[in-house]
Design a protein around this motif. Structure first.
Motif, PDB file in Angstrom:
ATOM      1  N   PRO A 167       0.812  -1.235   0.000  1.00  0.00           N
ATOM      2  CA  PRO A 167       0.000   0.000   0.000  1.00  0.00           C
ATOM      3  C   PRO A 167       0.842   1.281   0.000  1.00  0.00           C
ATOM      4  CG  PRO A 167      -0.851  -1.569   1.586  1.00  0.00           C
ATOM      5  CD  PRO A 167       0.425  -2.148   1.075  1.00  0.00           C
ATOM      6  N   ARG A 168       1.988   1.273   0.702  1.00  0.00           N
ATOM      7  CA  ARG A 168       2.741   2.538   0.808  1.00  0.00           C
ATOM      8  C   ARG A 168       3.373   2.963  -0.517  1.00  0.00           C
ATOM      9  NH1 ARG A 168       8.515   1.543   3.505  1.00  0.00           N
ATOM     10  NH2 ARG A 168       8.585   3.773   3.185  1.00  0.00           N
ATOM     11  N   TRP A 169       3.453   2.037  -1.471  1.00  0.00           N
ATOM     12  CA  TRP A 169       4.048   2.388  -2.764  1.00  0.00           C
ATOM     13  C   TRP A 169       3.001   2.630  -3.846  1.00  0.00           C
ATOM     14  CZ3 TRP A 169       8.937   3.766  -2.883  1.00  0.00           C
ATOM     15  CH2 TRP A 169       9.789   3.286  -1.871  1.00  0.00           C
ATOM     16  N   ARG A 170       1.734   2.559  -3.464  1.00  0.00           N
ATOM     17  CA  ARG A 170       0.686   2.774  -4.472  1.00  0.00           C
ATOM     18  C   ARG A 170       0.439   4.278  -4.652  1.00  0.00           C
ATOM     19  NH1 ARG A 170      -2.168  -2.368  -5.178  1.00  0.00           N
ATOM     20  NH2 ARG A 170      -3.548  -1.284  -6.588  1.00  0.00           N
ATOM     21  N   GLY A 171      -0.571   4.623  -5.392  1.00  0.00           N
ATOM     22  CA  GLY A 171      -0.959   6.024  -5.545  1.00  0.00           C
ATOM     23  C   GLY A 171      -0.005   6.802  -6.433  1.00  0.00           C
ATOM     24  N   GLN A 172       0.293   8.023  -6.008  1.00  0.00           N
ATOM     25  CA  GLN A 172       1.090   8.920  -6.855  1.00  0.00           C
ATOM     26  C   GLN A 172       2.520   8.403  -7.043  1.00  0.00           C
ATOM     27  OE1 GLN A 172       0.645  13.057  -6.285  1.00  0.00           O
ATOM     28  NE2 GLN A 172      -1.475  12.874  -6.876  1.00  0.00           N
ATOM     29  N   ARG A 173       3.058   7.744  -6.008  1.00  0.00           N
ATOM     30  CA  ARG A 173       4.414   7.191  -6.141  1.00  0.00           C
ATOM     31  C   ARG A 173       4.470   6.192  -7.289  1.00  0.00           C
ATOM     32  NH1 ARG A 173       6.571   5.638  -0.115  1.00  0.00           N
ATOM     33  NH2 ARG A 173       6.749   7.746   0.643  1.00  0.00           N
ATOM     34  N   MET A 174       3.470   5.311  -7.311  1.00  0.00           N
ATOM     35  CA  MET A 174       3.442   4.300  -8.373  1.00  0.00           C
ATOM     36  C   MET A 174       3.260   4.966  -9.735  1.00  0.00           C
ATOM     37  SD  MET A 174       3.799   1.287  -9.280  1.00  0.00           S
ATOM     38  CE  MET A 174       3.909   0.379  -7.765  1.00  0.00           C
ATOM     39  N   ALA A 175       2.421   6.014  -9.758  1.00  0.00           N
ATOM     40  CA  ALA A 175       2.203   6.726 -11.026  1.00  0.00           C
ATOM     41  C   ALA A 175       3.534   7.287 -11.544  1.00  0.00           C
ATOM     42  CB  ALA A 175       1.195   7.852 -10.810  1.00  0.00           C
ATOM     43  N   ILE A 176       4.340   7.827 -10.634  1.00  0.00           N
ATOM     44  CA  ILE A 176       5.648   8.375 -11.038  1.00  0.00           C
ATOM     45  C   ILE A 176       6.555   7.249 -11.529  1.00  0.00           C
ATOM     46  CG2 ILE A 176       7.739   9.521 -10.146  1.00  0.00           C
ATOM     47  CD1 ILE A 176       5.785  11.155  -8.328  1.00  0.00           C
ATOM     48  N   PHE A 177       6.529   6.102 -10.822  1.00  0.00           N
ATOM     49  CA  PHE A 177       7.345   4.949 -11.256  1.00  0.00           C
ATOM     50  C   PHE A 177       6.969   4.524 -12.680  1.00  0.00           C
ATOM     51  CE2 PHE A 177       8.189   3.274  -6.713  1.00  0.00           C
ATOM     52  CZ  PHE A 177       9.323   4.044  -6.643  1.00  0.00           C
ATOM     53  N   LEU A 178       5.671   4.535 -12.949  1.00  0.00           N
ATOM     54  CA  LEU A 178       5.224   4.072 -14.273  1.00  0.00           C
ATOM     55  C   LEU A 178       5.597   5.082 -15.359  1.00  0.00           C
ATOM     56  CD1 LEU A 178       1.801   2.484 -13.315  1.00  0.00           C
ATOM     57  CD2 LEU A 178       3.980   1.356 -13.702  1.00  0.00           C
ATOM     58  N   LEU A 179       5.600   6.350 -15.002  1.00  0.00           N
ATOM     59  CA  LEU A 179       6.045   7.362 -15.976  1.00  0.00           C
ATOM     60  C   LEU A 179       7.545   7.228 -16.235  1.00  0.00           C
ATOM     61  CD1 LEU A 179       3.926  10.427 -14.880  1.00  0.00           C
ATOM     62  CD2 LEU A 179       3.904   9.348 -17.118  1.00  0.00           C
ATOM     63  N   ILE A 180       8.307   6.966 -15.174  1.00  0.00           N
ATOM     64  CA  ILE A 180       9.750   6.736 -15.363  1.00  0.00           C
ATOM     65  C   ILE A 180       9.940   5.483 -16.241  1.00  0.00           C
ATOM     66  CG2 ILE A 180      11.915   6.101 -14.191  1.00  0.00           C
ATOM     67  CD1 ILE A 180      10.945   7.746 -11.768  1.00  0.00           C
ATOM     68  N   GLY A 181       9.130   4.464 -15.991  1.00  0.00           N
ATOM     69  CA  GLY A 181       9.207   3.232 -16.792  1.00  0.00           C
ATOM     70  C   GLY A 181       9.027   3.535 -18.273  1.00  0.00           C
ATOM     71  N   PHE A 182       8.037   4.380 -18.576  1.00  0.00           N
ATOM     72  CA  PHE A 182       7.815   4.713 -19.986  1.00  0.00           C
ATOM     73  C   PHE A 182       8.982   5.545 -20.524  1.00  0.00           C
ATOM     74  CE2 PHE A 182       5.541   6.960 -23.513  1.00  0.00           C
ATOM     75  CZ  PHE A 182       5.334   5.821 -24.282  1.00  0.00           C
ATOM     76  N   GLY A 183       9.564   6.363 -19.639  1.00  0.00           N
ATOM     77  CA  GLY A 183      10.768   7.112 -20.025  1.00  0.00           C
ATOM     78  C   GLY A 183      11.883   6.146 -20.423  1.00  0.00           C
ATOM     79  N   LEU A 184      12.011   5.059 -19.682  1.00  0.00           N
ATOM     80  CA  LEU A 184      13.033   4.054 -20.012  1.00  0.00           C
ATOM     81  C   LEU A 184      12.716   3.372 -21.350  1.00  0.00           C
ATOM     82  CD1 LEU A 184      13.567   2.324 -16.520  1.00  0.00           C
ATOM     83  CD2 LEU A 184      15.034   4.008 -17.619  1.00  0.00           C
ATOM     84  N   VAL A 185      11.428   3.115 -21.564  1.00  0.00           N
ATOM     85  CA  VAL A 185      11.007   2.515 -22.842  1.00  0.00           C
ATOM     86  C   VAL A 185      11.405   3.439 -23.997  1.00  0.00           C
ATOM     87  CG1 VAL A 185       8.972   1.964 -24.249  1.00  0.00           C
ATOM     88  CG2 VAL A 185       9.112   1.128 -21.912  1.00  0.00           C
ATOM     89  N   ILE A 186      11.070   4.703 -23.838  1.00  0.00           N
ATOM     90  CA  ILE A 186      11.368   5.687 -24.888  1.00  0.00           C
ATOM     91  C   ILE A 186      12.876   5.800 -25.089  1.00  0.00           C
ATOM     92  CG2 ILE A 186      11.250   8.177 -25.437  1.00  0.00           C
ATOM     93  CD1 ILE A 186       8.627   6.757 -25.961  1.00  0.00           C
ATOM     94  N   PHE A 187      13.616   5.782 -23.989  1.00  0.00           N
ATOM     95  CA  PHE A 187      15.073   5.889 -24.128  1.00  0.00           C
ATOM     96  C   PHE A 187      15.641   4.650 -24.822  1.00  0.00           C
ATOM     97  CE2 PHE A 187      19.517   5.987 -23.097  1.00  0.00           C
ATOM     98  CZ  PHE A 187      19.829   7.327 -23.236  1.00  0.00           C
ATOM     99  N   THR A 188      15.093   3.485 -24.477  1.00  0.00           N
ATOM    100  CA  THR A 188      15.553   2.254 -25.135  1.00  0.00           C
ATOM    101  C   THR A 188      15.328   2.345 -26.639  1.00  0.00           C
ATOM    102  OG1 THR A 188      14.963   1.029 -23.154  1.00  0.00           O
ATOM    103  CG2 THR A 188      15.328  -0.279 -25.141  1.00  0.00           C
TER     104      THR A 188
END
Lengths: 266, 364
Positions: A226-247
């Motif tokens: 639970p402590r990693w859900r919400g906005q934190r997770m949203a930021i993680f997923l945006l960083i993930g897409f950043g990694l996809v784009i960089f790849t």
């Protein structure tokens, strides 16, 4: 022509989803979905036409892959919208699609030209590797759109679904996309073994594909907490897409910048 | 006796803490995060291939090329070991920890998972819904409601078990029972991957072979004779190269090999990697590879893939019900976190049982 039409319709869909609450008031919210569906149809036609002309799947260079990337973002989103019956997140997902589409349409003409396959690309593993990567990337694009929506959800609660529902959809979308990325890396390893006599060589592209995989694996481990859900997770997923784009886009640039060696053409 | 216990207690406590620590999701996520950061660092540094590092001539040429690119930085990169970053303990240690924690995690969980899958699921007590995520009670229920519930569950793909005793009628229904084993399959895949990597690093070898046409060369590692019988460049109508094709004979086996189509002879792969053409002679360049770990690594990859596909798409859910002698139907529902539609399904089962009561009065 079809690609240009798809790009135009994608902008229209973006505008439609942006003004979705206003359109809904006049029973016109289907217009945004209609434009997205139109963009998908035009893109599908363009890709099929290109395949027929080239004599191979449109996955042989960065331009073609970017078009397939946009196609999968649209496909995944339209399926999601149909099953979820929710249009509020459309503007965020279309922003992701537009970003990739803008990259595609701004490629130099030489890259857009239809070319014959070089010997290393003449393998059924090309289709499996690149097509599954495109599906995974498209899924992660939609996930990033949902993540962006989650970041804005507190500011516009009337137009977005409840946070819990958004987060469930984020997790479900990652869980659906992640196996495709796994399969893509596996297919790539098998292809590399056949073509280059080694399944893994720490080539920059391979390393970035692996670290993207590790990143999403990390998010899958954090979703139940639970402590990693919400906005934190949203930021993680945006960083993930950043990694996809960089790849996809950044690695060739990194290879040039640091003068590395890479066997990957795109 | 008491002294012995006192001596062992700190060690036991430490092991128990380590045991619990290794199974924590945030710890695994932390290691994965560290690996991402380290991979970013490694990907920004030119990497020395193992086959070059073991060949002094090629290594010297590689370092010279590196110096031409990076000037003074080249020596720093070579001397610090950064050019072999992915083989340094800095990078390998987190991987080792990840594998160790995966093994500990499997050891931690397999017994409970196995027991849940194979153990008897029936619970014959009226307090059947205790601890359930979803629960409902329907009073005035009788046989038709019970049958309606059972039918609805079976139609939805649930495995239904029933039992009757003096306390009432009991029902247990579950879906995707075996899917709970999938997490073990995924983790097993990671362990097989480790085995494959170890096997590959310990036993594999590769050799570059230049085979002249109408001439022979010997693979030094195994003494196999390779004969070059032909080489051809196929072109598209526009003049671009469509395919490189070499006809080679390894001992008695002859095959046409292309860039994506190697010859495999006694588990040794012969891959076409290039050609050398002078005025007088043409030779093909082959990569000869023996890697017994490769198959294990690919199998491991598919185990991970299958395990995660099942885990993500076939979430476990179960329902327990009890119809007591006084006509109260108790229902309890449990589901995996990923069974997103379970709340709706549970409500639907309750509604179907209630609907029977509304349309058909109790007769039992």
């Amino acid at each position: 022509m079809w690609i240009a039409a798809a790009y135009g319709l994608l902008w229209l869909a973006f505008a439609g989803y942006l003004f979705y609450p206003w359109l809904r008031r006049y029973r016109g919210s289907w217009g945004a979905t209609g434009a997205a569906l139109g963009a998908w149809l035009c893109l599908t036609t363009g890709l099929v036409e290109r395949s027929i002309l080239a004599g191979h799947w449109p996955l042989a260079n960065r331009y073609e892959f970017a078009l397939c990337f946009v196609w999968t973002i649209l496909s995944v989103y339209l399926l999601l919208e149909a099953s979820w019956r929710e249009r509020g997140c459309g503007v965020f997902v279309m922003a992701m699609g537009l970003f990739v589409a803008s990259y595609a349409v701004t490629r130099p003409e030489a890259m857009k030209a239809i070319a014959s396959l070089i010997p290393a690309l003449r393998s059924p593993w090309l289709q499996l590797h690149a097509a599954t990567a495109a599906i995974a990337y498209g899924g992660f694009g939609v996930v990033a759109g949902l993540g962006l929506a989650r970041l804005f959800s507190a500011r516009m609660p009337e137009r977005l679904p409840p946070d819990g529902e958004l987060e469930r959809m984020m997790e479900r979308s990652v869980a659906l996309s992640f196996p495709w990325l796994t399969f893509s890396i596996l297919a790539g390893a098998i292809w590399a073994q056949n073509a280059w006599a080694r399944f893994w060589g720490w080539d920059p592209k391979e390393t970035w594909a692996l670290l993207t995989w590790l990143w999403y694996l990390m998010t899958l481990h954090l979703f139940p907490l639970p402590r990693w859900r919400g906005q934190r997770m949203a930021i993680f997923l945006l960083i993930g897409f950043g990694l996809v784009i960089f790849t996809f886009i950044g690695v060739p640039w990194l290879v040039q910048l640091v003068r590395l060696e890479s066997l990957h053409g795109f | 006796m008491a002294g012995q216990i006192d001596q062992r207690a700190p060690l036991n406590t430490f092991l128990k803490r380590l045991w619990a620590f290794s199974a924590r999701l945030d710890v695994t996520a932390g290691i994965l995060f560290l690996l991402v950061l380290l991979s970013i660092v490694g990907s920004s540094i030119p990497q020395l291939a193992p086959e070059i590092s073991t060949d002094p001539e090629r290594f010297t040429a590689w370092v010279a090329a590196l110096r031409a690119k990076y000037d003074g930085w080249a020596d720093f990169l070579v001397n610090s070991g950064a050019v072999q970053f992915f083989r340094t303990w800095v990078f390998l240690l987190p991987w080792g920890l990840l594998f160790l924690f995966t093994i500990l995690c499997v050891a931690h969980r397999w017994r409970a998972i196995w027991h849940n899958v194979t153990g008897s699921p029936m619970r014959c007590t009226p307090a059947i819904a205790d601890g359930a995520t979803y629960s409902a009670s329907i009073s005035g229920a009788r046989g038709p409601a019970w049958e309606a519930l059972r039918r609805a569950l079976e139609q939805d793909g649930y495995r239904v078990l029933t039992e009757t005793n003096e306390a009432g009628w009991f029902l247990y229904a579950d879906r995707h029972r075996l899917a709970r084993l999938a997490t073990l399959v995924t983790h097993l895949g990671v362990i097989v991957l480790l085995a494959g990597v170890l096997l590959s690093t310990q036993t594999s070898w590769r050799e570059e072979l230049i085979v002249p046409l109408d001439g022979s060369t010997v693979v030094r590692q195994v003494g196999l004779h390779v004969h070059g019988a032909g080489f051809e460049i196929l072109r598209y109508p526009d003049g671009n190269v469509a395919s490189y094709e070499a006809l080679v004979r390894v001992q008695e086996a002859q095959a046409r090999i292309r860039v994506n189509e190697p010859l495999v002879y006694q588990s040794i792969g012969f891959h076409l990697s290039g050609y050398v053409q002078t005025r007088d002679q043409t030779a093909v360049v082959l990569q000869v590879v023996y890697d017994p770990g490769y198959a294990l690594i690919i199998i491991a990859g598919f185990l991970v893939l299958i395990g995660m596909m099942v885990t993500f798409n076939m979430p476990f859910s179960c329902i327990r019900a009890c119809l007591t002698e006084d006509g109260v139907l108790h229902l309890g529902g449990w589901a995996d976190r990923r069974a997103y539609g379970f709340a709706h399904a549970f409500e639907s089962f309750v509604q179907q049982a209630v609907a029977v009561l509304n349309t058909q009065p109790d007769t039992v």
